[in-house]
Design a protein around this motif. Structure first.
Motif, PDB file in Angstrom:
ATOM      1  N   SER A   5      41.522  19.846  -3.594  1.00 34.09           N
ATOM      2  CA  SER A   5      40.794  20.834  -3.428  1.00 34.09           C
ATOM      3  C   SER A   5      41.321  22.309  -3.494  1.00 34.09           C
ATOM      4  CB  SER A   5      39.575  20.779  -2.309  1.00 34.09           C
ATOM      5  OG  SER A   5      38.624  21.761  -2.207  1.00 34.09           O
ATOM      6  N   ALA A   6      42.369  22.306  -2.379  1.00 35.78           N
ATOM      7  CA  ALA A   6      43.100  23.765  -2.390  1.00 35.78           C
ATOM      8  C   ALA A   6      43.797  23.642  -3.759  1.00 35.78           C
ATOM      9  CB  ALA A   6      43.943  23.562  -1.314  1.00 35.78           C
ATOM     10  N   GLU A   7      44.356  22.979  -4.501  1.00 30.16           N
ATOM     11  CA  GLU A   7      44.629  23.319  -5.634  1.00 30.16           C
ATOM     12  C   GLU A   7      43.975  23.940  -6.594  1.00 30.16           C
ATOM     13  OE1 GLU A   7      46.892  19.833  -6.799  1.00 30.16           O
ATOM     14  OE2 GLU A   7      48.684  20.078  -5.464  1.00 30.16           O
ATOM     15  N   GLU A   8      42.817  23.070  -6.797  1.00 26.06           N
ATOM     16  CA  GLU A   8      41.765  23.873  -7.556  1.00 26.06           C
ATOM     17  C   GLU A   8      41.288  25.095  -7.154  1.00 26.06           C
ATOM     18  OE1 GLU A   8      38.852  20.592  -7.389  1.00 26.06           O
ATOM     19  OE2 GLU A   8      39.653  19.280  -8.517  1.00 26.06           O
ATOM     20  N   GLU A   9      41.055  25.326  -6.071  1.00 24.95           N
ATOM     21  CA  GLU A   9      40.701  26.814  -5.758  1.00 24.95           C
ATOM     22  C   GLU A   9      41.726  27.603  -5.940  1.00 24.95           C
ATOM     23  OE1 GLU A   9      40.162  26.816  -1.438  1.00 24.95           O
ATOM     24  OE2 GLU A   9      38.375  25.549  -1.536  1.00 24.95           O
ATOM     25  N   LYS A  10      43.014  27.338  -6.172  1.00 22.58           N
ATOM     26  CA  LYS A  10      44.294  28.369  -6.456  1.00 22.58           C
ATOM     27  C   LYS A  10      43.972  28.490  -8.074  1.00 22.58           C
ATOM     28  CE  LYS A  10      47.402  27.353  -2.756  1.00 22.58           C
ATOM     29  NZ  LYS A  10      48.784  26.847  -2.384  1.00 22.58           N
ATOM     30  N   GLU A  36      44.236   4.801   8.908  1.00 27.05           N
ATOM     31  CA  GLU A  36      45.262   5.565   8.300  1.00 27.05           C
ATOM     32  C   GLU A  36      44.952   5.879   6.760  1.00 27.05           C
ATOM     33  OE1 GLU A  36      48.942   3.446   8.755  1.00 27.05           O
ATOM     34  OE2 GLU A  36      49.000   3.971  11.056  1.00 27.05           O
ATOM     35  N   SER A  37      44.385   4.695   5.966  1.00 24.41           N
ATOM     36  CA  SER A  37      44.036   4.846   4.616  1.00 24.41           C
ATOM     37  C   SER A  37      43.103   5.713   4.550  1.00 24.41           C
ATOM     38  CB  SER A  37      43.529   3.458   4.245  1.00 24.41           C
ATOM     39  OG  SER A  37      44.361   2.580   4.235  1.00 24.41           O
ATOM     40  N   VAL A  38      41.913   6.112   5.290  1.00 26.89           N
ATOM     41  CA  VAL A  38      40.922   7.101   5.118  1.00 26.89           C
ATOM     42  C   VAL A  38      41.570   8.511   5.174  1.00 26.89           C
ATOM     43  CG1 VAL A  38      38.843   7.874   6.357  1.00 26.89           C
ATOM     44  CG2 VAL A  38      39.062   5.575   5.855  1.00 26.89           C
ATOM     45  N   GLU A  39      42.469   8.456   6.531  1.00 26.71           N
ATOM     46  CA  GLU A  39      43.010   9.900   6.511  1.00 26.71           C
ATOM     47  C   GLU A  39      43.990  10.273   5.474  1.00 26.71           C
ATOM     48  OE1 GLU A  39      45.004   9.350  10.266  1.00 26.71           O
ATOM     49  OE2 GLU A  39      43.297   9.642  11.637  1.00 26.71           O
ATOM     50  N   ALA A  40      44.668   9.397   4.905  1.00 34.17           N
ATOM     51  CA  ALA A  40      45.414   9.519   3.731  1.00 34.17           C
ATOM     52  C   ALA A  40      44.656  10.109   2.426  1.00 34.17           C
ATOM     53  CB  ALA A  40      46.257   8.171   3.268  1.00 34.17           C
ATOM     54  N   ILE A  41      43.204   9.458   2.210  1.00 39.41           N
ATOM     55  CA  ILE A  41      42.560   9.900   1.244  1.00 39.41           C
ATOM     56  C   ILE A  41      42.060  11.189   1.516  1.00 39.41           C
ATOM     57  CG2 ILE A  41      40.446   9.291   0.117  1.00 39.41           C
ATOM     58  CD1 ILE A  41      40.966   6.420   0.582  1.00 39.41           C
ATOM     59  N   GLU A  42      41.695  11.467   2.685  1.00 38.74           N
ATOM     60  CA  GLU A  42      41.078  12.752   2.951  1.00 38.74           C
ATOM     61  C   GLU A  42      42.089  13.924   2.901  1.00 38.74           C
ATOM     62  OE1 GLU A  42      39.653  12.294   6.902  1.00 38.74           O
ATOM     63  OE2 GLU A  42      37.655  11.478   6.365  1.00 38.74           O
ATOM     64  N   SER A  43      43.385  13.474   3.360  1.00 38.67           N
ATOM     65  CA  SER A  43      44.386  14.450   2.985  1.00 38.67           C
ATOM     66  C   SER A  43      44.478  14.705   1.589  1.00 38.67           C
ATOM     67  CB  SER A  43      45.484  13.810   3.621  1.00 38.67           C
ATOM     68  OG  SER A  43      46.646  14.884   3.418  1.00 38.67           O
ATOM     69  N   GLU A  44      44.473  13.763   0.753  1.00 41.25           N
ATOM     70  CA  GLU A  44      44.879  14.008  -0.801  1.00 41.25           C
ATOM     71  C   GLU A  44      43.637  14.970  -1.253  1.00 41.25           C
ATOM     72  OE1 GLU A  44      46.592  13.804  -4.376  1.00 41.25           O
ATOM     73  OE2 GLU A  44      47.440  13.441  -2.563  1.00 41.25           O
ATOM     74  N   LEU A  45      42.329  14.565  -0.893  1.00 38.95           N
ATOM     75  CA  LEU A  45      41.270  15.265  -1.292  1.00 38.95           C
ATOM     76  C   LEU A  45      41.126  16.795  -0.902  1.00 38.95           C
ATOM     77  CD1 LEU A  45      38.199  12.568  -0.589  1.00 38.95           C
ATOM     78  CD2 LEU A  45      39.269  13.361  -2.932  1.00 38.95           C
ATOM     79  N   GLN A  46      41.704  17.117   0.184  1.00 42.90           N
ATOM     80  CA  GLN A  46      42.040  18.474   0.615  1.00 42.90           C
ATOM     81  C   GLN A  46      42.899  19.183  -0.282  1.00 42.90           C
ATOM     82  OE1 GLN A  46      42.703  18.205   4.737  1.00 42.90           O
ATOM     83  NE2 GLN A  46      40.581  17.596   5.429  1.00 42.90           N
ATOM     84  N   ARG A  47      44.115  18.234  -0.330  1.00 37.55           N
ATOM     85  CA  ARG A  47      45.354  18.901  -1.139  1.00 37.55           C
ATOM     86  C   ARG A  47      44.977  19.398  -2.594  1.00 37.55           C
ATOM     87  NH1 ARG A  47      48.666  17.578  -4.861  1.00 37.55           N
ATOM     88  NH2 ARG A  47      47.818  15.712  -5.297  1.00 37.55           N
TER      89      ARG A  47
END
Length: 312
Positions: free
Chosen positions: A304-309, A291-302
């Motif tokens: 990354s998406a914000e940086e792209e915008k 769950e911790s790994v998934e939470a970290i990956e989700s945060e990184l994806q979020r």
């Protein structure tokens, strides 16, 4: 006096487990009463009388923490009360010699179910948000109520895993709803026992100390249900119930096992129990790490998406 203090502590511990796991107050308390030689029907009656107070306190505590789905309470609680009254009447008409081993077999089965269910599978979380239908909850309540009265416990072990397995409401609301609806079951079972055996075989001092211990533990358990790992607690409680009721059966007239057979049996159960607890702890830690790994990956994806915008 020492026995009353012990019963009070048992009531406290049993309610702490029940309010956190959605099961095991009746099974744990009745198992102890049988182990010290209490009549089977009187043991179940004592526990159910105490549960009138403990389930009320537990229900109120879970309500304060928003752990209850009242639709589930209504759909399962009323059929459960009918089943409990029938179960109490049935147990009251069994002979003492037959009732004790029968109750121990029921408790042993429930203990094994708790141990296997929580050790091997943990808590299912699929199908959240889907409604629980009356055609599922009504028969479940009827069965769970009957088993609860005849076994001195069983409302939680039968009802909680079945609703958890559906994965349709959050675990904390399953536990809160089962605890709240058990108030109706406790009242119906108590009435059934008063009709069947009267009050002369019930020690009301025992009822009082079990009740006091349970009432003190109820609000603590309602808070703990948000924090304690049910998988580990289920393995601990299941093993304890198995060990205690195997002891009762091996010493009964049905089996009358030798001391050597009893010792070997206890050691074998203890080894299996310890292995189950270790496995549950390991699986719980692994799930938390995932769950911790998934939470970290989700945060990184979020991010990354914000940086792209932002760059666009």
């Amino acid at each position: 006096m020492r026995a009353l203090i012990l019963l009070g502590l048992v009531g406290f511990a049993a309610q702490l487990v029940d309010g956190s796991l959605g099961m095991a107050y009746g099974v744990t308390s009745t198992t102890l009463l049988l182990a010290i030689g209490t009549n089977a029907a009187a043991a179940s009656a004592t526990v159910h009388l105490a549960e009138i107070g403990t389930t009320l306190a537990s229900g109120l505590s879970h309500w304060r923490f928003n752990n209850i789905d009242w639709k589930v309470v209504a759909k399962i609680g009323i059929p459960g009360a009918v089943g409990a009254f029938a179960g109490a009447t049935f147990l009251s008409n069994l002979s003492t010699e037959l009732a004790a081993p029968v109750m121990s077999i029921i408790l042993l089965t429930l203990g094994a179910y708790i141990l296997i269910r929580f050790t091997a599978f943990g808590l299912p979380r699929g199908n959240l948000g889907k409604p629980l239908r009356k055609r599922f909850l009504a028969p479940l309540g009827l069965l769970a109520g009957f088993v609860d009265a005849t076994g001195g416990g069983g409302w939680g072990p039968v009802g909680t895993p079945a609703i958890l397995a559906s994965g349709r409401i959050p675990p904390r609301k399953v536990i809160g709803s089962i605890d709240a609806s058990e108030f109706l079951v406790a009242i119906a079972a108590s009435v059934g026992f008063f009709v069947g055996i009267g009050s002369e075989n019930i020690d009301f001092a025992w009822v009082a100390v079990l009740l006091v211990g349970g009432v003190i533990a109820a609000p603590i358990a309602a808070w703990l249900v948000r924090h304690i790992p049910p998988r580990i607690l289920g393995s601990l409680v299941g093993g304890l119930i198995i060990l205690t009721n195997v002891r009762t059966l091996l010493r009964s007239d049905w089996i009358d096992a030798s001391g050597q057979v009893q010792t070997v049996s206890y050691i074998a159960i203890a080894i299996i129990w310890a292995g189950a607890v270790v496995y549950s702890v390991r699986e719980y830690r692994r799930d938390k790490a995932t769950e911790s790994v998934e939470a970290i990956e989700s945060e990184l994806q979020r991010r990354s998406a914000e940086e792209e915008k932002t760059s666009a």
